[in-house]
Write a protein that holds these residues in place. Sequence first.
Motif, PDB file in Angstrom:
ATOM      1  N   UNK A  73     -89.889 -58.646   3.192  1.00 19.85           N
ATOM      2  CA  UNK A  73     -91.471 -59.027   3.407  1.00 19.85           C
ATOM      3  C   UNK A  73     -92.937 -57.709   2.717  1.00 19.85           C
ATOM      4  N   UNK A  74     -93.975 -57.314   2.636  1.00 18.71           N
ATOM      5  CA  UNK A  74     -94.521 -56.306   2.374  1.00 18.71           C
ATOM      6  C   UNK A  74     -96.050 -57.188   2.735  1.00 18.71           C
ATOM      7  N   UNK A  75     -96.197 -55.782   3.873  1.00 16.84           N
ATOM      8  CA  UNK A  75     -98.083 -55.995   4.210  1.00 16.84           C
ATOM      9  C   UNK A  75     -98.841 -54.958   3.806  1.00 16.84           C
ATOM     10  N   UNK A  76     -99.899 -55.435   3.258  1.00 14.50           N
ATOM     11  CA  UNK A  76    -100.644 -53.851   2.840  1.00 14.50           C
ATOM     12  C   UNK A  76    -102.384 -54.087   3.399  1.00 14.50           C
ATOM     13  N   UNK A  77    -102.454 -53.399   3.988  1.00 15.79           N
ATOM     14  CA  UNK A  77    -103.857 -53.739   4.183  1.00 15.79           C
ATOM     15  C   UNK A  77    -104.449 -53.286   2.981  1.00 15.79           C
ATOM     16  N   UNK A  78    -105.793 -53.082   2.264  1.00 19.02           N
ATOM     17  CA  UNK A  78    -106.167 -52.522   0.901  1.00 19.02           C
ATOM     18  C   UNK A  78    -107.528 -52.340   1.740  1.00 19.02           C
ATOM     19  N   UNK A  79    -108.084 -51.003   1.921  1.00 21.78           N
ATOM     20  CA  UNK A  79    -109.723 -50.468   2.508  1.00 21.78           C
ATOM     21  C   UNK A  79    -110.246 -50.436   1.241  1.00 21.78           C
ATOM     22  N   UNK A  80    -111.934 -50.790   0.934  1.00 21.94           N
ATOM     23  CA  UNK A  80    -112.719 -50.583  -0.463  1.00 21.94           C
ATOM     24  C   UNK A  80    -113.198 -49.199   0.176  1.00 21.94           C
ATOM     25  N   UNK A 124    -113.091 -40.956  -3.725  1.00 20.56           N
ATOM     26  CA  UNK A 124    -114.796 -40.776  -4.183  1.00 20.56           C
ATOM     27  C   UNK A 124    -115.865 -41.144  -2.939  1.00 20.56           C
ATOM     28  N   UNK A 125    -115.023 -42.068  -2.106  1.00 30.14           N
ATOM     29  CA  UNK A 125    -116.172 -41.919  -0.551  1.00 30.14           C
ATOM     30  C   UNK A 125    -115.597 -40.743   0.069  1.00 30.14           C
ATOM     31  N   UNK A 126    -114.134 -40.541   0.196  1.00 26.50           N
ATOM     32  CA  UNK A 126    -114.294 -39.795   1.117  1.00 26.50           C
ATOM     33  C   UNK A 126    -113.292 -38.660   0.235  1.00 26.50           C
ATOM     34  N   UNK A 127    -113.159 -37.233   0.173  1.00 26.38           N
ATOM     35  CA  UNK A 127    -111.910 -36.774  -0.313  1.00 26.38           C
ATOM     36  C   UNK A 127    -110.914 -36.494   0.562  1.00 26.38           C
ATOM     37  N   UNK A 128    -111.152 -36.268   2.339  1.00 28.09           N
ATOM     38  CA  UNK A 128    -110.411 -35.707   3.301  1.00 28.09           C
ATOM     39  C   UNK A 128    -109.455 -36.876   3.054  1.00 28.09           C
ATOM     40  N   UNK A 129    -109.427 -38.057   2.703  1.00 25.94           N
ATOM     41  CA  UNK A 129    -108.460 -38.965   3.080  1.00 25.94           C
ATOM     42  C   UNK A 129    -107.198 -38.723   2.558  1.00 25.94           C
ATOM     43  N   UNK A 130    -106.789 -37.630   1.516  1.00 25.71           N
ATOM     44  CA  UNK A 130    -105.759 -37.446   0.833  1.00 25.71           C
ATOM     45  C   UNK A 130    -104.734 -36.244   1.669  1.00 25.71           C
ATOM     46  N   UNK A 156    -101.353 -44.735   0.925  1.00 22.85           N
ATOM     47  CA  UNK A 156    -101.689 -44.121  -0.707  1.00 22.85           C
ATOM     48  C   UNK A 156    -104.085 -44.323  -1.277  1.00 22.85           C
ATOM     49  N   UNK A 157    -104.091 -43.316  -1.236  1.00 29.14           N
ATOM     50  CA  UNK A 157    -105.570 -43.581  -1.536  1.00 29.14           C
ATOM     51  C   UNK A 157    -105.680 -43.110  -2.634  1.00 29.14           C
ATOM     52  N   UNK A 158    -106.715 -43.834  -3.445  1.00 28.64           N
ATOM     53  CA  UNK A 158    -107.408 -44.130  -5.167  1.00 28.64           C
ATOM     54  C   UNK A 158    -109.027 -43.529  -4.941  1.00 28.64           C
ATOM     55  N   UNK A 159    -109.621 -43.408  -6.117  1.00 24.51           N
ATOM     56  CA  UNK A 159    -110.583 -42.999  -6.234  1.00 24.51           C
ATOM     57  C   UNK A 159    -111.607 -44.168  -5.830  1.00 24.51           C
ATOM     58  N   UNK A 160    -111.928 -45.401  -5.416  1.00 21.39           N
ATOM     59  CA  UNK A 160    -112.303 -46.791  -4.866  1.00 21.39           C
ATOM     60  C   UNK A 160    -111.458 -47.337  -3.463  1.00 21.39           C
ATOM     61  N   UNK A 161    -110.536 -46.994  -3.285  1.00 18.87           N
ATOM     62  CA  UNK A 161    -109.283 -47.969  -2.364  1.00 18.87           C
ATOM     63  C   UNK A 161    -108.447 -47.182  -1.985  1.00 18.87           C
TER      64      UNK A 161
END
Length: 764
Positions: free
Chosen positions: A561-568, A572-578, A611-616
């Motif tokens: 199985x693969x279960x992924x939560x995708x946040x918009x 770029x919204x929050x540099x603290x996420x990384x 993992x966090x990317x520019x917009x997601x």
Amino acid sequence: MKYLRFLIVALLAFCCAACQKYRYETVEGDPLATRIYTLDNGLKVYMSVNTETPRIQTYIAVKVGGKNDPPETTGLAHYFEHLMFKGTSQFGTTDYEAEKPLLDEIEMLFEVYRRIPEEAARRAIYRRIDSLSYEASKLSIPNEYDKLMSIIGADGTNAYTTKDMTVYIEDIPSNRIEQWARIEADRFRDPVIRGFHTELETIYEEKNMSLTNDNRKIMEAVDAALFPNHPYGRQTVLGSQESLRNPSITNVKNYHATYYVPNNMAVCLSGDFDPDRMIEVIDRYFGDMEPGAEVPELCFEPEAPITEPVVRRVYGTDAESVVLAWRTGGAATPDADMAELVGSILYNGKAGLLDLALNQKQQVLKSDAGAYVRADYGMISVEGRPKAGQSLEQVRDLLLAQVARLREGDFDERLILAAVNNHKAELMQTLRTNEGRADLYIESFINGTPWAETVHRTERMARVTKEQVVAWARENLGADSYAIVFKRQGPDPTVRKIRKPRITPIVMNRDTASRYVREVQAAQVDPIEPHFVNYNREMSTFRWEPGAEVLYKHNDGEGLFTLTYVFETGFSHDPLLSPAMSYLRYLSTPDMSAERINAELYDIACNFSLRTMGERSYVTISGLGENMGRAMEIVEDLIARAQPDEAILATLKENLFKSRADAKMSQSGNYTALQRLMFYGPDFVRATTLTDDRLLELTSEELLGSVRTLFAGPHRILYFGPASQQELRSELSAHHPAPTRTEAPDAPHMQQLLTPENKVYVAH
């Protein structure tokens, strides 16, 4: 009636004879139902059917690589791989009869050139070679093989050479089998060595680039230390500079005649095709290739046991590191299974000895380990990178201490079963793709391991006991029987780049096509009927809670199985996420330590990634479907109840600063940073990158708050696995908190900069 019965019997006999014309081997319990054929000329053909898409992954493997290069022309396997794309007497030329005398004279001159020591005489001969090559280029048509592959709709045209093999790759449409087989058989039977001196320029550049590739230099140093008698350690795939400066077309042709013979080759296929028709086509085009009288057996003096550490040093611009390696047996020996198990016990990304003792506790900046098994010999290697103020010798001692724990049996026996379960899950992932299946066939053929051993490998590994692992480690991973490479920063005194001779630009004949190409272009084939995906039928969407839509696809082919939560929301919204996501991986909950979290996830063959990317941002949980609920429970509890730890945060900050400093020394790191600057501009980089001062100020409350704020927001849930929709709803209700916000934060869209004028960006 007797006559009718006779006809029926005769017809059945004819059909049976036709069916038995191509006998094949199968292996009981093989999930791929692999067929393995051996044609009369010795050509092996491995195939499995996969009707997911109307494509076929084709690999043609030759059991020859850098280890088989003649000592006087090392690098030959690799540059012959390049030359295999130059065409044949049928394509790649406008008039082969006129071209051949020029090519023959070029070949003769190279034999003279390579035996003359005087530079002035060499330059004169090379000018003659260059002049003849220019004349020959008027008759050649570059890149016709690529054009042929484009015509038939092939994708991923490529090839690679290792110490043990050379492999040619094409992904073709399922209605182009005939054209593919015709083209490939032609070039394997009748390659023409044209454009030789211009292709050498490419190979020179590849060699020059390798001289500043620190990772390649480290691995070459490890090989040289472990295998002083074997070609693995005595020569490299790219060849020595002396060999490249003195090439031989005659040796290339002899090499082709010796090794590129059907009894030394395998065609490995996976995709959408009829096996009976496929083998008939392959036999029609490849079946008349003449087998080699005798493929030379590689002879080498067996390696003597290592009784004290063999020390090597490598210098370069990249960050410092240390690598230790122990020699093991080859792929066809019992060492292969044991090495994979031992590699996973040492390091598996979650619960190995290095994972828990060094990485999780931030004792080093980074460490890992693994098994690298080749046809003749293998190795177990461990690697570490130092923290700020830490010496390579200190890292070495930490790594050696973990290997010593393995020899002493100081590990949980459950790690063995967990390693087997994870191997099983990884194999399931591999079998999902045509590329993965074909890769397994290549390994079986090149390494000389029966396919049955690959099919039943998990079962064999499951029977291994802790006592056997410890005994093997004591015998093969001795306290002093290793090679060690210290990679230090500084100028490399051994770098001597090859000076490329001056070459007259050749004639390209871009608008010319050979008759062969025109014939393939005109060939009529049955069109592939398109299958249009109906998303309403192929997958489902439903709203689980306000702000949480689910995209669901049932997977009944295997138990993963693969279960992924995708946040918009991204950096770029929050540099603290990384840094927040990095911090979270080191933390415990009130009920489970960080080490226990990783160990339990590994036990149940499940993973999670943040993992966090520019917009997601993405949170993914995956693994064996039967364990999804428990994996969700562990990960969701960590996100909700992670306990701050200021000592861990302080060490994490130190390591982030060290990583930043290391990145400035890395060619790839600089290039990635340069691309980001070029694409988005300095304002975006400043807005999304924490300064050193800001990084130093970060608190646990800020970082954990950043992750929890993310999880409270709206998101999509993507699921692919064996659970029913109702079962998925139940697991989400039990373990996944519903969003408390239904709108994502606003942030400027990541707009790539326009390029109204030419600019060149350089990072030194």
